[in-house]
Enzyme design. Structure first.
Site, short mmCIF file in Angstrom:
data_model
loop_
_atom_site.label_atom_id
_atom_site.label_comp_id
_atom_site.label_asym_id
_atom_site.label_seq_id
_atom_site.Cartn_x
_atom_site.Cartn_y
_atom_site.Cartn_z
N GLU A 1 2.86 4.95 1.01
CA GLU A 1 4.14 4.30 0.82
C GLU A 1 3.85 2.80 0.70
O GLU A 1 3.16 2.23 1.54
CB GLU A 1 5.06 4.56 2.03
CG GLU A 1 6.41 3.93 1.83
CD GLU A 1 7.40 4.17 2.98
OE1 GLU A 1 7.04 4.80 3.98
OE2 GLU A 1 8.53 3.66 2.85
N ARG B 1 -5.95 12.50 12.22
CA ARG B 1 -6.01 11.12 11.75
C ARG B 1 -7.10 10.35 12.46
O ARG B 1 -7.59 10.74 13.52
CB ARG B 1 -4.66 10.43 11.89
CG ARG B 1 -4.14 10.22 13.27
CD ARG B 1 -2.67 9.81 13.23
NE ARG B 1 -2.47 8.47 12.70
CZ ARG B 1 -1.61 8.19 11.72
NH1 ARG B 1 -0.90 9.12 11.16
NH2 ARG B 1 -1.47 6.95 11.32
N LYS C 1 1.19 0.81 10.14
CA LYS C 1 1.60 -0.32 9.30
C LYS C 1 2.73 -1.10 9.95
O LYS C 1 2.81 -2.32 9.81
CB LYS C 1 2.05 0.19 7.93
CG LYS C 1 0.90 0.37 6.97
CD LYS C 1 1.39 0.87 5.63
CE LYS C 1 1.71 2.33 5.68
NZ LYS C 1 2.07 2.92 4.38
P1 ATP Z 1 1.23 4.29 8.95
O1 ATP Z 1 1.80 5.06 10.10
O2 ATP Z 1 0.04 3.48 9.28
O3 ATP Z 1 2.28 3.54 8.20
P2 ATP Z 1 1.49 6.37 7.11
O4 ATP Z 1 0.94 7.73 7.33
O5 ATP Z 1 2.95 6.17 7.28
O6 ATP Z 1 0.66 5.39 8.01
P3 ATP Z 1 1.30 6.36 4.29
O7 ATP Z 1 1.33 5.20 3.38
O8 ATP Z 1 2.44 7.29 4.27
O9 ATP Z 1 1.09 5.78 5.74
O10 ATP Z 1 -0.07 7.14 4.19
C1 ATP Z 1 -0.73 7.53 3.02
C2 ATP Z 1 -1.71 8.61 3.41
O11 ATP Z 1 -2.68 8.11 4.33
C3 ATP Z 1 -0.99 9.76 4.10
O12 ATP Z 1 -1.44 10.97 3.53
C4 ATP Z 1 -1.41 9.63 5.54
O13 ATP Z 1 -1.45 10.89 6.18
C5 ATP Z 1 -2.79 8.98 5.44
N1 ATP Z 1 -3.12 8.23 6.67
C6 ATP Z 1 -2.39 7.24 7.23
N2 ATP Z 1 -2.96 6.83 8.38
C7 ATP Z 1 -4.08 7.57 8.56
C8 ATP Z 1 -5.10 7.64 9.56
N3 ATP Z 1 -5.09 6.83 10.62
N4 ATP Z 1 -6.09 8.54 9.40
C9 ATP Z 1 -6.13 9.35 8.34
N5 ATP Z 1 -5.20 9.34 7.35
C10 ATP Z 1 -4.18 8.48 7.46
MG MG Z 2 4.71 5.92 6.61
#
Ligand code: ATP
Ligand code: MG
Length: 563
Positions: free
Chosen positions: A31, A256, A266
């Site tokens: 995102e 994760r 984020k």
């Molecule tokens: P955040 O909580 O940091 O905002 P998010 O999962 O909301 O992370 P996205 O932009 O939706 O962030 O993530 C893109 C991809 O990266 C998703 O498939 C998510 O599962 C993966 N991802 C995010 N954080 C991690 C992590 N710590 N380890 C492995 N994969 C991750």
């Molecule tokens: Mg997110």
């Protein structure tokens, strides 16, 4: 990962062998509401790596269904970071380009009696949902006719309703043991300008509805995500099936990545930026890809680290020392060796001729002789490290003190004779003598000294700034506590503490010193190993032609051992 098996690889292999799938298409779906962090690197390496192993394809897709949080700045930064990590996406997509199709699929659900417009407020919907142990309650609007729902949904689109006045919900099962299936909201009203679609839309699909459709539209075969989405898998499958998508992607979850002394969400990283705890998203203390790049990490080091953490269902916390291990390993062969004095103390070599300068020869990298030789000037005045002198040393101190002799790296033995102080009693200069017989490389074996010091020639040295870092967060499992139900997290919550209470006030120290004059052409992102100090990177934001600014990437020593 290439040669390692893991459970996702096994699933994909079986799918290909059984003929369930003819090809492998994955996607990395960030995102654009912030910069990528090292956790995303894990997702990138897994998605691109697995597709690559099976001659498949990986798309980069911006999951941009929430206009309030998303921005073009993040889109640009994410693209740059994925490329920098060494990956090329097959197709570039924006979920927002599918809004019309998503709308049509929602209309299809309504026509099938599988979705309805609800007037309950967000709070009421929450109350009606029930709990893990109690079933939910049906909304009084659940039995609206198909015609009424079609009319209301169209009017939602036209902008007739305020934010929050109405939502579209999937009609599934209010008593399902899986709370996600209790008529989840799939569309909401949001009068907001979208970074891609502008003001075309004032209703936006929810993640749980949008994501499976995006995957299906693109023909993604294996939709890899982190384990917090496991409970949503039945809903994911429901959406694909009830929306009658031709292509049926399969969601698979992996654990994760969490790292000690690091917050990764984020939302939190954004808070650190906006509240000026750090110097932007690319501050070298941030676990963002751009922060690690600016600190001096290489894509190779990040990729190798992520591969070593493996692919499994569990999500442990990885020691940050492991990340450091991989950058040391990568830079060992690549980084030129040099000398830099971080906190200078002048030394006058009283028996060295006044206007003489000699050039000393040294290998640029003894681990990699192909890198050649460098020349280091030596003359009567040099700088050594303040820490390398003690007037009144303890036992086993082998560096400079009155009467003691040490080796200057690549040069001569010097002996400390006099200590010059200012009126406040601070040591400002040392007077030493050198022994011409002891020149490095001359084969001198007359006597031995225990300390070897680095130094720079005072007359020709280049002034430089050094930035030394300590962890930004002083909480070992900050990231896990973020996820909530650890004892420590509950305690913190009770005390009203947040991760900001763990921000280290001493995470950055800036010192001013000198470097070898042969480094006069240092450019942003050039990396060096400074003798005894560790690996450093020329900071891209602050380095100028007049004065390089170095970020310490990592010190030389670590107790970390790879299993
Ligand atoms: P955040 O909580 O940091 O905002 P998010 O999962 O909301 O992370 P996205 O932009 O939706 O962030 O993530 C893109 C991809 O990266 C998703 O498939 C998510 O599962 C993966 N991802 C995010 N954080 C991690 C992590 N710590 N380890 C492995 N994969 C991750
Ligand atoms: Mg997110």
């Amino acid at each position: 990962m290439e040669n390692n098996s893991n459970f996702i690889r096994t699933i994909i292999k079986e799918d290909l062998e059984s003929g369930k799938r003819k090809e492998v298409i994955t996607r990395f779906p960030p995102e654009p509401n912030g910069y990528l962090h090292i956790g995303h690197a894990k997702s990138i390496v897994i998605n691109f790596g697995l597709a690559d192993d099976f001659n498949g394809k990986t798309n980069l897709r911006f999951d941009d269904t929430n206009p309030l949080k998303e921005d073009q700045e993040y889109v640009d930064a994410i693209k740059e970071d994925v490329k920098w990590l060494g990956y090329e996406w097959e197709e570039l997509h924006f979920a927002s380009n599918y809004f019309e199709e998503m709308y049509n699929r929602a209309v299809l659900l309504i026509k099938k009696g599988k979705a309805y417009v609800d007037d309950l407020s967000q709070e009421e919907i929450r109350q009606y949902r029930g709990t893990l142990t109690e079933p939910g309650k049906e909304s009084p609007y659940r039995s609206r006719s198909v015609e009424e729902n079609l009319d209301l949904f169209e009017r939602m689109r036209k902008g007739e309703f305020e934010n929050g006045a109405k939502v579209l919900r999937a009609k599934i099962d209010m008593s399902s043991p899986n709370v996600n299936l209790r008529d989840p909201v799939i569309y909401r009203v949001s009068h907001a300008t979208h970074h891609n679609t502008g003001d075309t839309w004032c209703i936006y699909p929810m993640y749980a509805f949008a994501h499976p459709l995006e995957d299906a539209i693109e023909g993604v075969t294996h939709s890899l995500c982190t384990t917090e989405f496991e409970d949503q898998r039945p809903l994911y499958n429901w959406v694909v099936s009830e929306c009658e998508m031709e292509s049926t992607p399969q969601q698979i979850e992996f654990g994760r990545l969490n790292i000690t002394n690091t917050v990764m969400s984020k939302r939190k990283l954004k808070q650190l930026v906006e509240e000026n705890y750090v110097d932007g998203w690319d501050d070298p203390r941030m676990p963002t890809i751009s922060g690690l790049r600016r600190k001096g990490y290489t894509p190779e080091a990040i990729r190798e680290f992520v591969k070593e953490t493996g692919v499994s269902k569990g999500s442990g916390v990885v020691d940050e020392a492991m990340l450091e291990h991989f950058v040391r390993e990568d830079l060992k062969m690549k980084a030129p060796r040099t000398m830099g004095v971080l906190r200078p103390l002048k030394v006058v070599i009283t028996n060295y001729p006044e206007d003489q300068t000699e050039m000393l020869n040294a290998e640029i990298n003894p681990e990699n002789p192909e890198m050649g030789m460098r020349q280091i000037p030596f003359s009567r005045e040099i700088y050594v490290e303040q820490d390398d002198f003690m007037e009144d040393p303890p036992k086993k101190y082998f560096r400079l003190f009155p009467g003691n002799e040490v080796r200057l790296k690549h040069a001569y033995f010097i002996k400390c004779n006099d200590v010059i102080k200012d009126e406040n009693g601070n040591v400002v200069e040392l007077h030493c003598t050198y022994d011409p017989e002891t020149k490095s490389g001359s084969g001198f074996t007359g006597r031995k000294v225990k300390g070897t010091l680095h130094w720079v020639d005072a007359k020709s040295a280049i002034p430089a700034e050094f930035r030394l870092y300590e962890p930004l967060i002083l909480d070992e499992d900050a990231d896990q506590n973020a996820e909530a139900d650890t004892d420590e997290a509950l305690e913190n919550e009770a005390e009203g503490k947040t991760f900001l209470d763990y921000v280290n006030p001493n995470s950055l120290e800036i010192v001013h010193g000198f470097i070898e004059p042969n480094m006069k052409d240092v450019k942003a992102q050039d990396k060096f190993q400074f003798f005894r100090h560790g690996y450093f990177n020329a900071d891209p934001k602050y380095t100028t032609a007049e004065k390089p600014v170095f970020n310490r990437i990592v010190s030389l020593k670590s107790s970390f051992k790879l299993k």
